[in-house]
Design an enzyme around this catalytic site. Structure first.
Site, short mmCIF file in Angstrom:
data_model
loop_
_atom_site.label_atom_id
_atom_site.label_comp_id
_atom_site.label_asym_id
_atom_site.label_seq_id
_atom_site.Cartn_x
_atom_site.Cartn_y
_atom_site.Cartn_z
N HIS A 19 56.64 28.32 37.79
CA HIS A 19 56.02 29.63 37.55
C HIS A 19 56.76 30.32 36.41
CE1 HIS A 19 54.65 33.71 38.07
NE2 HIS A 19 53.65 33.24 38.82
N GLU A 52 48.44 29.28 33.51
CA GLU A 52 48.75 30.69 33.65
C GLU A 52 49.38 31.22 32.36
OE1 GLU A 52 49.11 31.97 37.99
OE2 GLU A 52 51.10 31.45 37.30
C1 PEP Z 1 50.94 34.75 39.35
O1 PEP Z 1 51.98 35.34 39.59
O2 PEP Z 1 50.87 33.53 39.49
C2 PEP Z 1 49.80 35.52 38.90
C3 PEP Z 1 48.75 34.88 38.46
O3 PEP Z 1 49.94 36.88 38.96
P1 PEP Z 1 48.77 37.97 38.74
O4 PEP Z 1 47.55 37.48 39.45
O5 PEP Z 1 49.32 39.22 39.33
O6 PEP Z 1 48.54 38.06 37.26
#
Ligand code: PEP
Length: 257
Positions: A94, A166
């Site tokens: 992450h 992400e």
């Molecule tokens: C995450 O922490 O993996 C994430 C996607 O956070 P958010 O949905 O708050 O952007």
């Protein structure tokens, strides 16, 4: 099948986590068609939340793991301990941990190797910064993260991998990527995974994460090449999380017709 993963981050105490898990269960009750749902509470709440989830269609995941199996590693939790605690999934790489807990590509790779010795499913997070995207290097950067994470990892016929795209600039900012950005990136991710495993096939899901909420989830989930969403902030707001699950269900029903 769509997969919806809730990353509760460092929120909620044990009692609140149990109450929230019960809320998630209430929102899935009575529905035959459901996405795969995984919730990832803090370590401290895993065992109590596990009791709530037993014999339900909501799975338990962990937000992180250590780099060794057992030993003198004060404060770490190993993948074997997560297995013992009933986790079926574990998030690795992450961006918050890459930035704040020295989770480098080498560390992520070591974790991948440990996870593949268990039955847990890795949720491997990758994604570029704003600067990398502005420089037009997002695809190359993410492909390199995948290559580094999967180098030397052996898989078998039943191996499964979830890759979460992400983009760092979309996490917790309210600025999600567009579905088109995610779709384009997913093509590169699938190619990079295939290359890393020398063409051997693996059950691969590629999900999107970054400011997903009850309002925008459907636009990602309806895309056939986006296998699901990883949700941070909105996963601890029951109405948002319910709406995200409902979006996954609607898409699955529509796409099965
Ligand atoms: C995450 O922490 O993996 C994430 C996607 O956070 P958010 O949905 O708050 O952007």
């Amino acid at each position: 099948m769509k997969t919806i993963i809730g990353n509760w981050k460092m929120h909620l105490g044990i009692r609140e986590s149990v109450a929230h898990a019960r809320g998630v269960l209430r929102s899935v009750m009575g529905h035959e068609v459901l996405p795969e749902i995984v919730i990832c509470p803090s370590f401290t709440a895993l065992s109590e939340v596990r009791k709530v989830l037993v014999r339900t269609r909501v799975a338990l995941g962990a937000q992180a793991m250590g780099t060794e199996r057992f030993g003198a590693f004060t404060g770490d939790v190993s993948v074997a301990q997560l297995d013992d605690a009933g986790c079926g999934f574990v998030i690795i790489g992450h961006s918050e941990r890459r930035a704040m807990n020295a989770e480098s590509d080498t560390v992520v790779n070591a974790k991948m190797k440990l996870i593949t010795q268990t039955s847990l499913v890795p949720v491997l997070c990758v994604g570029e910064s704003k600067d990398v995207r502005s420089a037009g290097k997002a695809e190359v950067f993410v492909a390199q993260q995948i290559e580094a994470a999967l180098r030397g990892v052996t898989i078998n016929a039943s191996s499964r991998l979830i890759v979460a795209y992400e983009p760092i600039w979309a996490i917790g900012t309210g600025l999600s990527a567009t579905p088109a950005d995610a779709i384009a990136m997913n093509v590169g991710i699938r190619e990079a995974v295939k290359k890393a495993f020398g063409g051997k096939s693996i059950a691969l899901s590629v999900v999107y994460g970054g400011s997903v909420n009850g309002e925008n989830a459907y636009q990602f989930l309806r895309e056939p090449s986006i296998d699901g969403v990883l949700v941070g902030g909105a996963s601890i707001k029951i109405h948002d999380f319910e709406a995200i699950i409902a979006a996954g269900r609607d898409v699955m029903i529509a796409q099965s017709v």
